[in-house]
Design a protein around this motif. Sequence first.
Motif, PDB file in Angstrom:
ATOM      1  N   SER A   1       0.995  -1.553  -0.107  1.00  0.00           N
ATOM      2  CA  SER A   1       0.043  -0.207  -0.523  1.00  0.00           C
ATOM      3  C   SER A   1       0.978   1.960   0.227  1.00  0.00           C
ATOM      4  CB  SER A   1      -0.922   0.003   1.349  1.00  0.00           C
ATOM      5  OG  SER A   1      -0.628   0.048   2.157  1.00  0.00           O
ATOM      6  N   ASP A   2       2.288   1.446   0.411  1.00  0.00           N
ATOM      7  CA  ASP A   2       2.916   2.291   0.640  1.00  0.00           C
ATOM      8  C   ASP A   2       4.145   1.868   1.258  1.00  0.00           C
ATOM      9  OD1 ASP A   2       2.661   1.637   3.539  1.00  0.00           O
ATOM     10  OD2 ASP A   2       0.746   2.870   4.020  1.00  0.00           O
ATOM     11  N   ASN A   3       5.244   0.901   0.469  1.00  0.00           N
ATOM     12  CA  ASN A   3       6.770   0.456   0.669  1.00  0.00           C
ATOM     13  C   ASN A   3       6.804   1.037  -0.006  1.00  0.00           C
ATOM     14  OD1 ASN A   3       5.681  -1.741   2.678  1.00  0.00           O
ATOM     15  ND2 ASN A   3       7.323  -1.604   3.312  1.00  0.00           N
ATOM     16  N   TYR A   4       8.108   1.727  -0.201  1.00  0.00           N
ATOM     17  CA  TYR A   4       8.735   1.829  -1.504  1.00  0.00           C
ATOM     18  C   TYR A   4      10.378   0.848  -1.121  1.00  0.00           C
ATOM     19  CZ  TYR A   4       6.515   6.346  -2.063  1.00  0.00           C
ATOM     20  OH  TYR A   4       6.163   7.263  -2.927  1.00  0.00           O
ATOM     21  N   VAL A   5      10.416   0.160  -2.287  1.00  0.00           N
ATOM     22  CA  VAL A   5      11.859  -0.851  -1.841  1.00  0.00           C
ATOM     23  C   VAL A   5      12.741   0.215  -3.200  1.00  0.00           C
ATOM     24  CG1 VAL A   5      12.728  -3.135  -3.630  1.00  0.00           C
ATOM     25  CG2 VAL A   5      10.264  -3.537  -1.929  1.00  0.00           C
ATOM     26  N   TRP A   6      13.516  -0.199  -2.615  1.00  0.00           N
ATOM     27  CA  TRP A   6      14.748   1.129  -3.475  1.00  0.00           C
ATOM     28  C   TRP A   6      16.015   0.095  -4.092  1.00  0.00           C
ATOM     29  CZ3 TRP A   6      13.447   5.852  -3.726  1.00  0.00           C
ATOM     30  CH2 TRP A   6      13.151   5.763  -2.631  1.00  0.00           C
ATOM     31  N   LEU A   7      15.846   0.106  -5.574  1.00  0.00           N
ATOM     32  CA  LEU A   7      17.180  -0.593  -6.247  1.00  0.00           C
ATOM     33  C   LEU A   7      17.912   0.359  -6.693  1.00  0.00           C
ATOM     34  CD1 LEU A   7      17.311  -3.118  -8.010  1.00  0.00           C
ATOM     35  CD2 LEU A   7      16.045  -1.708 -10.025  1.00  0.00           C
ATOM     36  N   VAL A   8      19.305  -0.880  -6.678  1.00  0.00           N
ATOM     37  CA  VAL A   8      20.285   0.527  -6.074  1.00  0.00           C
ATOM     38  C   VAL A   8      21.358  -0.023  -7.442  1.00  0.00           C
ATOM     39  CG1 VAL A   8      22.615   1.744  -5.279  1.00  0.00           C
ATOM     40  CG2 VAL A   8      19.660   0.907  -4.340  1.00  0.00           C
ATOM     41  N   HIS A   9      21.964   0.261  -8.363  1.00  0.00           N
ATOM     42  CA  HIS A   9      23.057   0.070  -9.359  1.00  0.00           C
ATOM     43  C   HIS A   9      24.077   0.728  -9.232  1.00  0.00           C
ATOM     44  CE1 HIS A   9      23.505  -2.323 -13.198  1.00  0.00           C
ATOM     45  NE2 HIS A   9      24.370  -1.089 -13.644  1.00  0.00           N
ATOM     46  N   GLU A  10      25.198   0.319  -9.120  1.00  0.00           N
ATOM     47  CA  GLU A  10      26.292   0.339  -9.030  1.00  0.00           C
ATOM     48  C   GLU A  10      27.395   0.119 -10.283  1.00  0.00           C
ATOM     49  OE1 GLU A  10      30.316   1.242  -8.749  1.00  0.00           O
ATOM     50  OE2 GLU A  10      30.677  -0.446  -8.529  1.00  0.00           O
ATOM     51  N   SER A  11      27.333   1.505 -11.574  1.00  0.00           N
ATOM     52  CA  SER A  11      27.671   1.021 -12.687  1.00  0.00           C
ATOM     53  C   SER A  11      29.536   0.247 -13.342  1.00  0.00           C
ATOM     54  CB  SER A  11      27.741   2.043 -14.054  1.00  0.00           C
ATOM     55  OG  SER A  11      28.249   2.995 -13.240  1.00  0.00           O
ATOM     56  N   GLY A  12      30.263   0.616 -12.034  1.00  0.00           N
ATOM     57  CA  GLY A  12      31.695   0.503 -12.845  1.00  0.00           C
ATOM     58  C   GLY A  12      31.477  -0.827 -12.017  1.00  0.00           C
ATOM     59  N   SER A  13      31.161  -1.277 -11.394  1.00  0.00           N
ATOM     60  CA  SER A  13      30.899  -2.643 -11.194  1.00  0.00           C
ATOM     61  C   SER A  13      29.605  -3.419 -12.012  1.00  0.00           C
ATOM     62  CB  SER A  13      31.254  -3.773  -9.796  1.00  0.00           C
ATOM     63  OG  SER A  13      29.776  -3.185  -9.015  1.00  0.00           O
ATOM     64  N   GLY A  14      29.020  -3.638 -11.871  1.00  0.00           N
ATOM     65  CA  GLY A  14      27.601  -3.946 -12.606  1.00  0.00           C
ATOM     66  C   GLY A  14      27.051  -4.268 -11.355  1.00  0.00           C
ATOM     67  N   GLU A  15      27.064  -4.150 -10.574  1.00  0.00           N
ATOM     68  CA  GLU A  15      26.506  -4.916  -9.175  1.00  0.00           C
ATOM     69  C   GLU A  15      24.964  -3.864  -9.179  1.00  0.00           C
ATOM     70  OE1 GLU A  15      27.145  -6.313  -5.173  1.00  0.00           O
ATOM     71  OE2 GLU A  15      29.231  -6.033  -5.537  1.00  0.00           O
ATOM     72  N   THR A  16      23.558  -4.950  -8.778  1.00  0.00           N
ATOM     73  CA  THR A  16      22.808  -4.399  -8.829  1.00  0.00           C
ATOM     74  C   THR A  16      22.133  -4.806  -7.057  1.00  0.00           C
ATOM     75  OG1 THR A  16      21.981  -4.418 -10.662  1.00  0.00           O
ATOM     76  CG2 THR A  16      20.931  -4.212  -9.385  1.00  0.00           C
ATOM     77  N   MET A  17      22.127  -3.426  -6.119  1.00  0.00           N
ATOM     78  CA  MET A  17      21.278  -3.712  -4.827  1.00  0.00           C
ATOM     79  C   MET A  17      20.176  -3.530  -4.513  1.00  0.00           C
ATOM     80  SD  MET A  17      21.361  -2.663  -1.922  1.00  0.00           S
ATOM     81  CE  MET A  17      22.255  -0.839  -2.048  1.00  0.00           C
ATOM     82  N   VAL A  18      19.271  -4.130  -3.928  1.00  0.00           N
ATOM     83  CA  VAL A  18      18.100  -3.836  -3.620  1.00  0.00           C
ATOM     84  C   VAL A  18      17.806  -3.738  -1.354  1.00  0.00           C
ATOM     85  CG1 VAL A  18      15.435  -4.159  -3.930  1.00  0.00           C
ATOM     86  CG2 VAL A  18      17.225  -5.754  -4.807  1.00  0.00           C
ATOM     87  N   VAL A  19      17.277  -2.869  -1.224  1.00  0.00           N
ATOM     88  CA  VAL A  19      16.724  -2.118  -0.049  1.00  0.00           C
ATOM     89  C   VAL A  19      15.395  -2.626   0.553  1.00  0.00           C
ATOM     90  CG1 VAL A  19      17.244  -0.596   1.721  1.00  0.00           C
ATOM     91  CG2 VAL A  19      18.694  -0.657  -0.150  1.00  0.00           C
TER      92      VAL A  19
END
Length: 240
Positions: A11-29
């Motif tokens: 209903s009101d959550n925000y999930v944050w998807l974070v991408h670091e282009s140097g390494s290509g890593e992607t993380m989810v908070v």
Amino acid sequence: MMEVVRIPVLSDNYVWLVHESGSGETMVVDPAVAGPVLAEAEKRDWTITQIWNTHWHPDHTGGNEAIKAATGCTITGPRAEAARIPTLDRLVSEGDTVSLGAIEARVIDVPAHTAGHIAYHLPGERVAFVGDTLFAMGCGRLFEGDAAQMYANMRKLEALPDETAIYCAHEYTEANGDFALTVEPDNAALAERMDKVRAKRARGEATVPTDIAAERATNPFMRAGSVEELAARRKAKDNA
Ligand code: ZN
Ligand code: FE
């Protein structure tokens, strides 16, 4: 280079998807759910390599298992809540460092909403992921801790640089601001901010992230002058 994508879920959550282009890593908070998060990453051709949890509540960890099954990612979360988050691979607490490619995050202990709640501060990016501890003009409910702990958390967070972008996990801004106006009806910065928030919400827009400067000026919990004052404000908000 870091990119942050907001994924609104439940209903009101925000999930944050974070991408670091140097390494290509992607993380989810704090993935509340898996489906929309995997879909958003796939759309951008990003492979999720990590999850960072702030606390055990299901609307912050519900997607852990399915995202890990789909991607083989590594899950980092609060050492003090390891028993309540069985999917954790790495346990962290204050002073630990977590990396996403070249980006470093410092872990800060912020217990009160839950007993082991943590936040992640990325000083080089001027960003903090704070889960359910600090909200725009609000703070988390005191489910497993007390007002003294939340007061101490506010001192830790207000010490971050003014421009630090605060990524919280819920869109609670308008209701928080309505309450804040009952506490400080003469706060001009608050009134001005609420005009903008109401206009944004009327257009269906998000009001998160916020930043430390805005919270220092308008957040009644950060602005509480004592533990007792914070406690009274929290109680009043709970009953509002
Ligand atoms: Zn929570
Ligand atoms: Fe939550």
